[in-house]
Design a protein around this motif. Structure first.
Motif, PDB file in Angstrom:
ATOM      1  N   LEU A 245       0.809  -1.230   0.000  1.00 33.06           N
ATOM      2  CA  LEU A 245       0.000   0.000   0.000  1.00 33.06           C
ATOM      3  C   LEU A 245       0.841   1.279   0.000  1.00 33.06           C
ATOM      4  N   THR A 246       1.933   1.284   0.755  1.00 37.25           N
ATOM      5  CA  THR A 246       2.717   2.523   0.898  1.00 37.25           C
ATOM      6  C   THR A 246       3.941   2.563  -0.020  1.00 37.25           C
ATOM      7  N   LEU A 247       3.978   1.689  -1.039  1.00 36.71           N
ATOM      8  CA  LEU A 247       5.142   1.709  -1.933  1.00 36.71           C
ATOM      9  C   LEU A 247       5.171   2.964  -2.801  1.00 36.71           C
ATOM     10  N   GLY A 248       4.007   3.539  -3.048  1.00 38.92           N
ATOM     11  CA  GLY A 248       3.957   4.818  -3.739  1.00 38.92           C
ATOM     12  C   GLY A 248       4.122   4.734  -5.245  1.00 38.92           C
ATOM     13  N   GLY A 249       3.958   3.533  -5.811  1.00 32.62           N
ATOM     14  CA  GLY A 249       4.054   3.418  -7.273  1.00 32.62           C
ATOM     15  C   GLY A 249       2.817   3.988  -7.967  1.00 32.62           C
ATOM     16  N   LEU A 250       2.861   4.014  -9.284  1.00 30.69           N
ATOM     17  CA  LEU A 250       1.714   4.564 -10.029  1.00 30.69           C
ATOM     18  C   LEU A 250       0.565   3.556 -10.061  1.00 30.69           C
TER      19      LEU A 250
END
Ligand code: NAP
Length: 250
Positions: A245-250
């Motif tokens: 969830l918090t990986l921040g990918g697109l």
């Protein structure tokens, strides 16, 4: 069984993530004391179920936001089992609201339960664990400590506080054989998330790379790793368990 002979305290153990942690520790042979705040019937039922599973278990009614209650729980366990090997500070609440309209009571309830409760229980087990020169402590944080969820300033502050506390405390007690780590769950299916899930489950799943919500067992598995012998060189860490969830990918 990896935890045979160990004794554990789990706060907020009567339901949700805490209940899964209680079961995970019990299945590995630990004796488990869990703390509940209000629902005696559910707590008694869990003790009966654990006893059917040949687990030594007790339920202790306590409010984690009161230091005297934390001391009482730890004394009860020391009287019964003579030691506390594992402490899982899991109890937590939300009282969401935008800061402009948040009452001081909403702020204090969350800080008192989520953050002060962690201090009280850690404080109560420190001397016995130091004397034993061993111990495992897990504090339940949240990804809310990292991301800016509107309406969760009190909750995020409590969990960010837990992260800093965990690192400092870990550094203080490492040479006594005690490890202190935190787990930061993402979006887990429990009572705490029922309202948000009912409103937006499909949207939430789209934001999680694993494309599913977490289960209480996903968190319990991480706890099992951090309380076991295989993790004795890991301390002061915040382990995120969020399906990406918090990986921040697109
Ligand atoms: P939950 O289903 O709402 O259960 C919370 C547990 O904490 C209950 O057993 C409750 O006892 C206990 N508790 C609350 N206040 C207490 C107090 N003052 N004294 C003693 N016990 C108290 O919550 P959960 O989802 O399992 O969450 C467990 C932990 O994981 C919390 O720290 C939460 O912040 C964290 N977390 C959850 C999620 C998620 O998505 N669910 C995500 C990140 C972090 P009663 O039944 O007596 O009220």
């Amino acid at each position: 069984m990896k935890l045979a002979g160990k004794s554990a305290i789990v706060t907020g153990g009567s339901r949700g993530i805490g209940k899964a942690i209680v079961w995970a520790l019990a299945r590995e042979g630990a004796k488990v004391a869990f703390v509940y705040r209000s629902n005696k019937e559910a707590a008694d039922q869990l003790v009966s179920d654990l006893e059917l599973n040949q687990t030594e278990a007790i339920a202790v009614q306590a409010d984690v936001s009161r230091q005297e209650d934390a001391d009482k729980v730890v004394e009860t366990v020391l009287d019964k089992w003579e030691k506390v090997d594992i402490l899982v500070n899991n109890a937590g609440i939300i009282q969401d609201g935008l800061l402009a309209t948040m009452s001081a009571e909403q702020w204090q309830d969350v800080i008192n339960t989520n953050l002060n409760g962690v201090f009280y229980f850690c404080h109560a087990v420190t001397r016995p664990m130091m004397s034993a020169r061993s111990g495992r402590i897990i504090n339940m944080s949240s990804v809310a400590a990292y991301v800016g969820n509107p309406g969760q300033s009190n909750y995020a502050a409590s969990k960010g506080g837990i992260n800093g506390f965990t690192r400092c405390f870990a550094a203080e007690v490492a040479r006594r054989g005690i490890t202190v780590n935190a787990i930061a769950p993402g979006f887990i299916e429990t009572d705490m998330t029922t309202a948000v899930r009912n409103a937006a489950e499909a949207e939430i799943k789209k934001k999680i790379p694993c494309r599913r919500l977490g289960t209480p067992e996903d968190i319990a598995n991480a706890v099992l790793f951090l309380v076991g012998d295989d993790s004795s060189y890991i301390t002061g860490q915040i382990l995120t368990v969020d399906g990406g969830l918090t990986l921040g990918g697109l």
